[in-house]
Scaffold this active site. Structure first.
Site, PDB file in Angstrom:
ATOM      1  N   LYS A 158       0.845  -1.113   0.233  1.00 25.82           N
ATOM      2  CA  LYS A 158       0.184   0.087   0.074  1.00 25.82           C
ATOM      3  C   LYS A 158       0.804   1.357  -0.122  1.00 25.82           C
ATOM      4  CE  LYS A 158      -4.057  -1.892   2.736  1.00 25.82           C
ATOM      5  NZ  LYS A 158      -4.963  -1.585   3.598  1.00 25.82           N
ATOM      6  N   GLY A 164      -8.217   4.824  -0.227  1.00 32.66           N
ATOM      7  CA  GLY A 164      -9.405   4.639  -1.261  1.00 32.66           C
ATOM      8  C   GLY A 164      -8.917   3.283  -2.319  1.00 32.66           C
ATOM      9  N   GLY A 165      -8.134   2.641  -1.799  1.00 35.45           N
ATOM     10  CA  GLY A 165      -7.732   1.543  -2.813  1.00 35.45           C
ATOM     11  C   GLY A 165      -6.600   1.956  -4.037  1.00 35.45           C
ATOM     12  N   LYS A 201      -0.276  -8.003   5.797  1.00 37.10           N
ATOM     13  CA  LYS A 201      -0.817  -9.158   5.458  1.00 37.10           C
ATOM     14  C   LYS A 201      -2.176  -9.087   4.747  1.00 37.10           C
ATOM     15  CE  LYS A 201      -1.954 -13.710   6.063  1.00 37.10           C
ATOM     16  NZ  LYS A 201      -0.945 -14.772   5.946  1.00 37.10           N
ATOM     17  N   TYR A 202      -2.315  -9.679   3.703  1.00 39.83           N
ATOM     18  CA  TYR A 202      -3.570  -9.416   2.793  1.00 39.83           C
ATOM     19  C   TYR A 202      -4.790 -10.227   3.559  1.00 39.83           C
ATOM     20  CZ  TYR A 202      -6.706  -9.291  -1.233  1.00 39.83           C
ATOM     21  OH  TYR A 202      -7.818  -9.074  -2.272  1.00 39.83           O
ATOM     22  N   ARG A 292     -13.301  13.771   6.747  1.00 39.84           N
ATOM     23  CA  ARG A 292     -14.118  14.670   6.087  1.00 39.84           C
ATOM     24  C   ARG A 292     -15.648  14.049   6.428  1.00 39.84           C
ATOM     25  NH1 ARG A 292     -12.470  10.761   2.491  1.00 39.84           N
ATOM     26  NH2 ARG A 292     -14.072   9.316   1.601  1.00 39.84           N
TER      27      ARG A 292
HETATM   28  C1  MV4 Z   1      -6.968  -4.064   2.856  1.00 42.12           C
HETATM   29  C2  MV4 Z   1      -7.719  -5.381   2.432  1.00 42.12           C
HETATM   30  C3  MV4 Z   1      -7.282  -6.507   2.861  1.00 42.12           C
HETATM   31  N1  MV4 Z   1      -6.268  -6.787   3.546  1.00 42.12           N
HETATM   32  N2  MV4 Z   1      -5.923  -4.461   3.752  1.00 42.12           N
HETATM   33  C4  MV4 Z   1      -8.928  -0.763  -0.030  1.00 42.12           C
HETATM   34  C5  MV4 Z   1      -9.282   0.545   0.172  1.00 42.12           C
HETATM   35  C6  MV4 Z   1      -8.382   0.980   1.255  1.00 42.12           C
HETATM   36  N3  MV4 Z   1      -9.174   1.768   2.088  1.00 42.12           N
HETATM   37  C7  MV4 Z   1      -8.265  -0.408   2.110  1.00 42.12           C
HETATM   38  N4  MV4 Z   1      -8.458  -1.326   1.270  1.00 42.12           N
HETATM   39  C8  MV4 Z   1      -8.336  -2.628   1.710  1.00 42.12           C
HETATM   40  N5  MV4 Z   1      -6.995  -2.864   2.410  1.00 42.12           N
HETATM   41  C9  MV4 Z   1      -5.572  -5.591   4.034  1.00 42.12           C
HETATM   42  N6  MV4 Z   1      -4.461  -5.746   4.725  1.00 42.12           N
HETATM   43  C10 MV4 Z   1      -8.844  -4.969   1.354  1.00 42.12           C
HETATM   44  C11 MV4 Z   1      -9.091  -3.677   1.066  1.00 42.12           C
HETATM   45  C12 MV4 Z   1     -10.172  -3.601   0.451  1.00 42.12           C
HETATM   46  C13 MV4 Z   1     -11.361  -2.940   0.527  1.00 42.12           C
HETATM   47  C14 MV4 Z   1     -11.397  -2.412   1.748  1.00 42.12           C
HETATM   48  C15 MV4 Z   1     -12.630  -1.652   2.101  1.00 42.12           C
HETATM   49  C16 MV4 Z   1     -13.908  -1.417   1.215  1.00 42.12           C
HETATM   50  C17 MV4 Z   1     -13.242  -2.124  -0.177  1.00 42.12           C
HETATM   51  C18 MV4 Z   1     -12.240  -2.879  -0.347  1.00 42.12           C
HETATM   52  C19 MV4 Z   1     -12.260  -3.597  -1.661  1.00 42.12           C
HETATM   53  C20 MV4 Z   1     -11.080  -4.077  -2.088  1.00 42.12           C
HETATM   54  C21 MV4 Z   1      -9.968  -4.151  -0.998  1.00 42.12           C
END
Ligand code: MV4
Length: 449
Positions: A158, A164-165, A201-202, A292
């Site tokens: 990241k 926001g991805g 970690k994912y 916000r």
């Molecule tokens: C993650 C995740 C899985 N594991 N972190 C996506 C946007 C950002 N705000 C954080 N996000 C994610 N972080 C880890 N360690 C999966 C996401 C994620 C996600 C999170 C919230 C809402 C939608 C999402 C869609 C795809 C991935």
């Protein structure tokens, strides 16, 4: 209290803020681009000022034009809404140096939380759970490999300036970690002028649960419970609701308390959202803070009975929060769906054009927050959201039934919308049973590409 406020935004959120100000007896100055000249909602303002061309870069995003309008309009404060300049530290700083209150957090809190690595450090110190990962930025490939092999694959790369991805990369082995690291850093440098990346970690198929908070200038912080925003595609939320279904009460209280601890230790003020991901076993992990008001704030307003926009204005003017945490209820169930002008046959791209026919549903527990009307022309320059349909009922089951009825009743002709997709989602077992995660729309309803 402020006597006159400038609304530095457009569309439904501009109208939402204009309405709140009118109810509070505060005069308003609206701003508009050439594309929004003559828009109906501008009539809700006491004065409106053109700030530039249709392209947002020359109008809604151009700080000097907004500040000029604020000087001409003689306002004491600016409400930024969401998007555009809402999380721009420099804008907040310029406002305050011009002796105009920015209705939002301090520059210091914005910059600390805007950097994800710094936000995670604050969260860690406040004993808020984090996803296992790197301690701060990863400096070298060797370091990244070492961390990945300690926490185990898959990992997520990241950008510290992201959110926001944007600029994220999943890596499932050493080879994809090496390439992903380079790509993520390059993307982050290009998009944010900051190549810093970190590793986590994912967490596969998580739910997205976020906590609404509001803090005054006197050190008081309260939460307005949580929202589930798992129903999304490509980081665009489609449906948001409060309370989050199937979240054990003990977990829920822990998440909300964690959010308050984090916000307190960051010295954050005004309204904000603390975002978490929740895994299958209901472990929750802090992800980021959105400094916000958010699109989905109405669901929290409905379950608590609190007008968040009015409260933002009150705390920015220095008023203390009028309630204690124990006096903030969470009653019933509220669900919001985003009505976007988008074309499902064309990759869900924005679908600008004229609304030739519009019949908006109503009835008990129905709220439609939108600036559009029959004959309205949706300009091609901005995002595709044209309104939010929010329902509020004693139970989630009743809210879903009401939402289905409303979407059947909705007539919107002239442009393609997200309504057909929303109807499909409401008929999915995963949604009806409250078993949504962030992947279910893409897995079951639309192609992944
Ligand atoms: C993650 C995740 C899985 N594991 N972190 C996506 C946007 C950002 N705000 C954080 N996000 C994610 N972080 C880890 N360690 C999966 C996401 C994620 C996600 C999170 C919230 C809402 C939608 C999402 C869609 C795809 C991935």
């Amino acid at each position: 209290m402020f006597q006159r406020i400038l609304v530095a935004n457009r569309g439904e959120i501009a109208l939402r803020i204009l309405r709140a100000c009118r109810e509070m007896g505060i005069e308003t100055v609206a701003v508009f681009s050439e594309a929004d000249r003559g828009a109906d909602y501008l009539r809700m303002a006491d004065e409106s000022i053109c700030i530039g061309p249709a392209q947002a870069a020359g109008s809604y995003l151009l700080i000097k034009n907004i500040i000029s309008a604020a000087e001409i309009g003689n306002v004491q404060a600016i409400h930024p809404g969401y998007g555009f300049l809402a999380e721009n530290e420099h804008f907040a700083e310029v406002c305050r140096s011009c002796n105009i209150e920015f209705i939002g957090p301090s520059v210091d809190a914005m910059s600390k939380l805007g950097d994800k690595v710094t936000a995670k450090e604050i969260a860690k110190a406040a004993k808020v759970p984090l996803v296992p990962g790197s301690d701060g930025l990863v400096a070298t490939e060797a370091e990244a490999l070492q961390i990945a092999n300690r926490i185990g694959y898959p990992v997520l790369i990241k950008a510290t300036a992201g959110g926001g991805g944007k600029g994220m990369r999943v890596a499932r082995n050493d080879i994809s970690l090496k390439t992903g690291l380079k790509q993520a850093a390059m993307e982050a440098e290009k998009a944010f002028n900051n190549a810093g990346v970190y590793i986590e970690k994912y967490v596969e198929n998580p739910r997205h649960v976020e906590v609404q908070i509001i803090a005054d200038l006197h050190g008081e912080v309260v939460h307005l419970w949580e929202r589930d925003c798992s129903t999304q595609r490509r980081h665009q939320k489609l449906i948001e609701e409060s309370p989050a279904p199937n979240l054990p009460q003990a977990v829920r209280e822990e998440i909300c308390k964690s959010a308050v601890r984090l916000v307190k230790s960051a010295g954050y003020t005004n309204a904000g959202t603390v975002e978490f991901i929740v895994d299958k076993d209901h472990n929750f992990y802090f992800i980021e803070v959105n400094a916000r008001i958010q699109v989905e704030h109405p669901v929290s307003e409905l379950v608590t009975g609190i007008d968040l926009i009015q409260q933002q204005i009150r705390v920015a003017a220095g008023e203390p929060l009028p309630w204690k945490q124990r006096n903030i209820p969470c009653n019933g169930a509220a669900i919001e769906v985003r009505i976007n002008a988008e074309d499902p046959e064309n990759d869900f791209r924005g679908c600008p054009g004229r609304i030739t026919k519009l019949r908006v549903p109503g009835g008990h527990g129905v709220r439609f927050d939108s600036h559009v009307h029959e004959g309205y022309f949706i300009p091609p320059y901005y995002d595709s959201m044209i309104g939010k349909l929010i329902v509020y009922k004693p139970t989630r089951e009743e809210a879903i039934a009401c939402l289905k009825r409303c979407l059947d009743e909705f007539v919107l002709e002239g442009v393609k919308t997200s309504i057909p997709l929303l109807k499909k989602i409401l008929n999915q077992a995963a949604f009806v049973e409250g078993r949504m995660d962030t992947t279910f729309v893409e897995q079951h309803l639309v192609s992944k590409t």
